[in-house]
Structures are given as structure tokens and as C-alpha cells.
Design a protein around this motif. Sequence first.
Motif, PDB file in Angstrom:
ATOM      1  N   PRO A 109       0.851  -1.266  -0.002  1.00 22.93           N
ATOM      2  CA  PRO A 109      -0.068   0.057  -0.149  1.00 22.93           C
ATOM      3  C   PRO A 109       0.731   1.136   0.016  1.00 22.93           C
ATOM      4  N   MET A 110       2.059   1.288   0.813  1.00 22.20           N
ATOM      5  CA  MET A 110       2.790   2.553   0.813  1.00 22.20           C
ATOM      6  C   MET A 110       3.669   2.821  -0.740  1.00 22.20           C
ATOM      7  N   LEU A 111       3.426   1.839  -1.719  1.00 19.09           N
ATOM      8  CA  LEU A 111       4.158   1.844  -2.988  1.00 19.09           C
ATOM      9  C   LEU A 111       3.818   3.399  -3.846  1.00 19.09           C
ATOM     10  N   VAL A 112       2.366   3.723  -3.500  1.00 18.11           N
ATOM     11  CA  VAL A 112       1.762   5.015  -3.986  1.00 18.11           C
ATOM     12  C   VAL A 112       2.517   6.216  -3.424  1.00 18.11           C
ATOM     13  N   LEU A 113       3.026   6.087  -2.195  1.00 17.44           N
ATOM     14  CA  LEU A 113       3.884   7.173  -1.640  1.00 17.44           C
ATOM     15  C   LEU A 113       5.113   6.881  -1.772  1.00 17.44           C
ATOM     16  N   LEU A 114       5.767   5.703  -2.024  1.00 14.78           N
ATOM     17  CA  LEU A 114       7.319   5.688  -1.994  1.00 14.78           C
ATOM     18  C   LEU A 114       7.852   5.431  -3.430  1.00 14.78           C
ATOM     19  N   GLY A 115       6.750   5.180  -4.190  1.00 12.12           N
ATOM     20  CA  GLY A 115       7.342   4.498  -5.662  1.00 12.12           C
ATOM     21  C   GLY A 115       7.998   5.731  -6.348  1.00 12.12           C
ATOM     22  N   GLY A 116       7.883   6.772  -6.427  1.00 15.67           N
ATOM     23  CA  GLY A 116       8.507   7.911  -7.212  1.00 15.67           C
ATOM     24  C   GLY A 116       9.768   8.185  -6.502  1.00 15.67           C
ATOM     25  N   SER A 117      10.009   7.596  -5.280  1.00 18.43           N
ATOM     26  CA  SER A 117      11.480   7.735  -4.893  1.00 18.43           C
ATOM     27  C   SER A 117      12.480   6.712  -5.280  1.00 18.43           C
ATOM     28  N   ILE A 118      11.808   5.487  -6.018  1.00 16.72           N
ATOM     29  CA  ILE A 118      12.487   4.352  -6.406  1.00 16.72           C
ATOM     30  C   ILE A 118      13.197   4.805  -7.844  1.00 16.72           C
ATOM     31  N   PRO A 119      14.354   4.961  -7.742  1.00 13.92           N
ATOM     32  CA  PRO A 119      14.939   5.206  -9.179  1.00 13.92           C
ATOM     33  C   PRO A 119      14.694   3.971 -10.306  1.00 13.92           C
ATOM     34  N   ASP A 120      14.945   4.703 -11.240  1.00 11.07           N
ATOM     35  CA  ASP A 120      14.787   3.843 -12.729  1.00 11.07           C
ATOM     36  C   ASP A 120      15.909   2.855 -12.807  1.00 11.07           C
ATOM     37  N   MET A 121      15.595   1.546 -12.500  1.00  8.60           N
ATOM     38  CA  MET A 121      16.795   0.591 -12.420  1.00  8.60           C
ATOM     39  C   MET A 121      16.867  -0.332 -13.632  1.00  8.60           C
ATOM     40  N   SER A 122      16.256   0.078 -14.893  1.00 11.14           N
ATOM     41  CA  SER A 122      16.306  -0.774 -16.203  1.00 11.14           C
ATOM     42  C   SER A 122      17.767  -0.738 -16.567  1.00 11.14           C
ATOM     43  N   ASP A 123      18.580   0.251 -16.289  1.00 11.66           N
ATOM     44  CA  ASP A 123      19.853   0.466 -17.069  1.00 11.66           C
ATOM     45  C   ASP A 123      20.780  -0.242 -15.841  1.00 11.66           C
ATOM     46  N   ALA A 124      20.379  -0.205 -14.622  1.00 11.37           N
ATOM     47  CA  ALA A 124      21.228  -0.933 -13.767  1.00 11.37           C
ATOM     48  C   ALA A 124      21.076  -2.444 -13.702  1.00 11.37           C
ATOM     49  N   PHE A 125      19.918  -2.637 -13.984  1.00 14.67           N
ATOM     50  CA  PHE A 125      19.838  -4.270 -14.277  1.00 14.67           C
ATOM     51  C   PHE A 125      20.490  -4.758 -15.331  1.00 14.67           C
ATOM     52  N   GLN A 126      20.312  -4.135 -16.513  1.00 15.47           N
ATOM     53  CA  GLN A 126      21.061  -4.411 -17.836  1.00 15.47           C
ATOM     54  C   GLN A 126      22.566  -4.687 -17.735  1.00 15.47           C
ATOM     55  N   LYS A 127      23.015  -3.555 -16.926  1.00 14.51           N
ATOM     56  CA  LYS A 127      24.534  -3.417 -16.864  1.00 14.51           C
ATOM     57  C   LYS A 127      24.861  -4.648 -15.464  1.00 14.51           C
ATOM     58  N   PHE A 128      23.991  -5.058 -14.543  1.00 18.37           N
ATOM     59  CA  PHE A 128      24.203  -6.065 -13.865  1.00 18.37           C
ATOM     60  C   PHE A 128      24.494  -7.475 -14.599  1.00 18.37           C
ATOM     61  N   VAL A 129      23.393  -7.780 -15.389  1.00 17.75           N
ATOM     62  CA  VAL A 129      23.570  -9.025 -16.262  1.00 17.75           C
ATOM     63  C   VAL A 129      24.572  -9.039 -17.131  1.00 17.75           C
ATOM     64  N   GLU A 130      25.069  -7.763 -17.603  1.00 15.82           N
ATOM     65  CA  GLU A 130      25.979  -7.807 -18.556  1.00 15.82           C
ATOM     66  C   GLU A 130      27.426  -8.109 -17.654  1.00 15.82           C
ATOM     67  N   GLY A 131      27.494  -7.547 -16.639  1.00 13.83           N
ATOM     68  CA  GLY A 131      28.530  -7.717 -15.865  1.00 13.83           C
ATOM     69  C   GLY A 131      28.966  -9.280 -15.346  1.00 13.83           C
ATOM     70  N   LEU A 132      27.577  -9.583 -15.137  1.00 11.23           N
ATOM     71  CA  LEU A 132      27.934 -10.939 -14.422  1.00 11.23           C
ATOM     72  C   LEU A 132      28.144 -11.928 -15.807  1.00 11.23           C
ATOM     73  N   LYS A 133      27.894 -11.652 -16.906  1.00 11.47           N
ATOM     74  CA  LYS A 133      28.096 -12.534 -18.087  1.00 11.47           C
ATOM     75  C   LYS A 133      29.490 -12.390 -18.258  1.00 11.47           C
ATOM     76  N   ARG A 134      30.198 -11.172 -18.412  1.00  8.14           N
ATOM     77  CA  ARG A 134      31.568 -10.817 -18.375  1.00  8.14           C
ATOM     78  C   ARG A 134      32.289 -11.712 -17.428  1.00  8.14           C
ATOM     79  N   ARG A 135      32.178 -11.718 -16.333  1.00  4.64           N
ATOM     80  CA  ARG A 135      32.870 -12.223 -15.221  1.00  4.64           C
ATOM     81  C   ARG A 135      32.599 -13.793 -15.341  1.00  4.64           C
ATOM     82  N   ALA A 136      31.617 -14.341 -15.510  1.00  2.32           N
ATOM     83  CA  ALA A 136      31.499 -15.806 -15.541  1.00  2.32           C
ATOM     84  C   ALA A 136      31.892 -16.290 -16.853  1.00  2.32           C
ATOM     85  N   GLU A 137      31.977 -15.576 -17.968  1.00  2.00           N
ATOM     86  CA  GLU A 137      32.515 -16.117 -19.281  1.00  2.00           C
ATOM     87  C   GLU A 137      33.886 -15.958 -19.320  1.00  2.00           C
ATOM     88  N   ALA A 138      34.756 -15.274 -18.636  1.00  2.00           N
ATOM     89  CA  ALA A 138      36.191 -14.699 -18.589  1.00  2.00           C
ATOM     90  C   ALA A 138      36.940 -15.947 -18.222  1.00  2.00           C
TER      91      ALA A 138
END
Length: 138
Positions: A109-138
Motif C-alpha cells: 500500500p505504501m508504494l503509492v507514496l514511495l514509488g516515486g523515490s525508487i530510481p529507474d533501475m532498468s539500466d542498472a539491471f541491464q549492466k548487472f546481467v552484462e557484468g555477470l556474463k562477462r565475469r562468468a565467461e572470463a
Amino acid sequence: MKEYKASTTIHAPPEKIWTILTDGASWPQWDPSCEKIEGRIAPGEKLKAFTKLSPGRAFPVKVSEFVPNQKMTWSGGMPLGLFKGVRTFTLTPKGDKVEFTLHEVFSGPMLVLLGGSIPDMSDAFQKFVEGLKRRAEA
């Protein structure tokens, strides 16, 4: 509900990927958004995640699900389910490779109030999976 998701195919055994995921101290070396992870990534353990998206702020979570080489879930939020964040790391073997997915859902229920303070994590998530891939494949 607010959610973020990113996936990639990693050419490495699930065991190797899992070892990287559960070594929190090394995350800043391959995850460009991670400042640090405090605590031990293990079943039932409590962690503090520090991200460059919110510098200096700790995000306390609990390792609520832990199935080695397959799936791990981190849960955090406010009491009584007023606000909840659930991040899931999933490894799905596909022959000689692994489909890795990072998925986070925010709810309550508090998402309505707090949701605006959550930064857009789309780019961070993409960089996470790319970084994990590079590390695991090295």
C-alpha cells in the motif's frame, strides 16, 4: 506494483555463476551500480546492499530463498507488508549455457507514496546481467 527485469544468456556452468553471485565482496568488481554488499550471501542471512543509484544509503534485505545453482531471492521492506521489495536471481540451464534473469518487484500500500523515490533501475539491471556474463565467461 512496480517491477524491473533483465536477462542474458551466459556461456558458463551454473556452479560458476552461482559462486560469483554469492561472493558479495566481489560485486563492485563486475556490477557497475554496486558500491558494496555487507553480510554473507547465504540462506536466511541479512544483508545490506549499497548502490550508486542511492549513494551512501543501505538497503537491508534478507536472503529468503536459496536454491544453489538455481534461484535466490532477497526480500526487504516495511513491517506488515506496507512496502515490499523482492529481488529474484534465476539460473535456468539451457544445454551448455544458462539463461540468467534478475527480477525485482515492489509492492504494498505504501508504494503509492514511495514509488516515486525508487530510481529507474532498468539500466542498472541491464549492466548487472552484462557484468555477470562477462565475469562468468572470463
